[in-house]
Design a protein around this motif. Sequence first.
Motif, PDB file in Angstrom:
ATOM      1  N   THR A 103     -13.077   3.819 -34.050  1.00  0.00           N
ATOM      2  CA  THR A 103     -12.723   2.414 -33.819  1.00  0.00           C
ATOM      3  C   THR A 103     -12.500   1.692 -35.143  1.00  0.00           C
ATOM      4  N   GLY A 104     -13.387   1.936 -36.106  1.00  0.00           N
ATOM      5  CA  GLY A 104     -13.256   1.299 -37.417  1.00  0.00           C
ATOM      6  C   GLY A 104     -11.988   1.727 -38.138  1.00  0.00           C
ATOM      7  N   ILE A 105     -11.688   3.011 -38.081  1.00  0.00           N
ATOM      8  CA  ILE A 105     -10.478   3.526 -38.734  1.00  0.00           C
ATOM      9  C   ILE A 105      -9.236   2.929 -38.079  1.00  0.00           C
ATOM     10  N   LYS A 106      -9.219   2.902 -36.744  1.00  0.00           N
ATOM     11  CA  LYS A 106      -8.069   2.329 -36.027  1.00  0.00           C
ATOM     12  C   LYS A 106      -7.834   0.878 -36.443  1.00  0.00           C
ATOM     13  N   GLU A 107      -8.882   0.095 -36.480  1.00  0.00           N
ATOM     14  CA  GLU A 107      -8.753  -1.314 -36.863  1.00  0.00           C
ATOM     15  C   GLU A 107      -8.224  -1.449 -38.285  1.00  0.00           C
ATOM     16  N   LYS A 108      -8.721  -0.604 -39.168  1.00  0.00           N
ATOM     17  CA  LYS A 108      -8.292  -0.654 -40.571  1.00  0.00           C
ATOM     18  C   LYS A 108      -6.828  -0.246 -40.709  1.00  0.00           C
ATOM     19  N   LEU A 109      -6.414   0.786 -39.972  1.00  0.00           N
ATOM     20  CA  LEU A 109      -5.019   1.239 -40.032  1.00  0.00           C
ATOM     21  C   LEU A 109      -4.067   0.169 -39.496  1.00  0.00           C
ATOM     22  N   VAL A 110      -4.454  -0.483 -38.423  1.00  0.00           N
ATOM     23  CA  VAL A 110      -3.615  -1.542 -37.850  1.00  0.00           C
ATOM     24  C   VAL A 110      -3.524  -2.719 -38.812  1.00  0.00           C
ATOM     25  N   LYS A 111      -4.657  -3.117 -39.365  1.00  0.00           N
ATOM     26  CA  LYS A 111      -4.720  -4.303 -40.219  1.00  0.00           C
ATOM     27  C   LYS A 111      -4.083  -4.066 -41.592  1.00  0.00           C
ATOM     28  N   GLU A 112      -4.423  -2.944 -42.221  1.00  0.00           N
ATOM     29  CA  GLU A 112      -4.018  -2.730 -43.609  1.00  0.00           C
ATOM     30  C   GLU A 112      -2.699  -1.973 -43.765  1.00  0.00           C
ATOM     31  N   CYS A 113      -2.290  -1.238 -42.730  1.00  0.00           N
ATOM     32  CA  CYS A 113      -1.082  -0.410 -42.859  1.00  0.00           C
ATOM     33  C   CYS A 113       0.013  -0.820 -41.864  1.00  0.00           C
ATOM     34  N   SER A 114      -0.210  -1.904 -41.152  1.00  0.00           N
ATOM     35  CA  SER A 114       0.775  -2.433 -40.202  1.00  0.00           C
ATOM     36  C   SER A 114       1.201  -1.414 -39.148  1.00  0.00           C
ATOM     37  N   LEU A 115       0.256  -0.627 -38.670  1.00  0.00           N
ATOM     38  CA  LEU A 115       0.539   0.329 -37.600  1.00  0.00           C
ATOM     39  C   LEU A 115       0.227  -0.325 -36.253  1.00  0.00           C
ATOM     40  N   THR A 116       0.853   0.171 -35.201  1.00  0.00           N
ATOM     41  CA  THR A 116       0.495  -0.288 -33.862  1.00  0.00           C
ATOM     42  C   THR A 116      -0.812   0.396 -33.462  1.00  0.00           C
ATOM     43  N   ASP A 117      -1.437  -0.110 -32.427  1.00  0.00           N
ATOM     44  CA  ASP A 117      -2.675   0.487 -31.933  1.00  0.00           C
ATOM     45  C   ASP A 117      -2.425   1.935 -31.493  1.00  0.00           C
ATOM     46  N   GLU A 118      -1.276   2.181 -30.878  1.00  0.00           N
ATOM     47  CA  GLU A 118      -0.934   3.531 -30.430  1.00  0.00           C
ATOM     48  C   GLU A 118      -0.754   4.488 -31.621  1.00  0.00           C
ATOM     49  N   GLU A 119      -0.084   4.020 -32.659  1.00  0.00           N
ATOM     50  CA  GLU A 119       0.124   4.854 -33.848  1.00  0.00           C
ATOM     51  C   GLU A 119      -1.203   5.159 -34.537  1.00  0.00           C
ATOM     52  N   ALA A 120      -2.036   4.134 -34.680  1.00  0.00           N
ATOM     53  CA  ALA A 120      -3.337   4.327 -35.323  1.00  0.00           C
ATOM     54  C   ALA A 120      -4.202   5.302 -34.522  1.00  0.00           C
ATOM     55  N   THR A 121      -4.148   5.187 -33.201  1.00  0.00           N
ATOM     56  CA  THR A 121      -4.926   6.085 -32.341  1.00  0.00           C
ATOM     57  C   THR A 121      -4.437   7.520 -32.488  1.00  0.00           C
ATOM     58  N   GLU A 122      -3.129   7.695 -32.538  1.00  0.00           N
ATOM     59  CA  GLU A 122      -2.573   9.039 -32.714  1.00  0.00           C
ATOM     60  C   GLU A 122      -3.074   9.674 -34.019  1.00  0.00           C
ATOM     61  N   LEU A 123      -3.087   8.878 -35.077  1.00  0.00           N
ATOM     62  CA  LEU A 123      -3.542   9.413 -36.365  1.00  0.00           C
ATOM     63  C   LEU A 123      -5.038   9.734 -36.350  1.00  0.00           C
ATOM     64  N   VAL A 124      -5.827   8.897 -35.685  1.00  0.00           N
ATOM     65  CA  VAL A 124      -7.268   9.168 -35.581  1.00  0.00           C
ATOM     66  C   VAL A 124      -7.494  10.458 -34.801  1.00  0.00           C
TER      67      VAL A 124
END
Length: 106
Positions: A49-70
């Motif tokens: 959850t923390g990584i997803k939030e950081k990826l969305v906030k700091e790297c301008s990824l969508t929630d779906e993209e961040a989840t895929e990377l996690v």
Amino acid sequence: MNEGKKTVISIPEAKEILEKIDVEKADQIQKRTLDYVTKFSKTTPEKATGIKEKLVKECSLTDEEATELVNIMPGSIEEMRVFTSGWKKLLPTDTIKKILKILSEV
């Protein structure tokens, strides 16, 4: 028909939810899904959850993209390029390096 709210969750988050189910009462899909998420979960639900939030906030990824990377946790620029090739945007190398740094903090 009540469709409810849909939310994208990572494998570790799915694992946490499924572990609360009584395995003896679970159906075949739940048991197979629990087996899958147990084998392929690469971090804790809290960290995911923390990584997803950081990826969305700091790297301008969508929630779906961040989840895929996690879920995948790529470890190199080359792996990132392969996994993100299906996205409809090209990530600059600096952004990929930033993403890899965030993922490595697990």
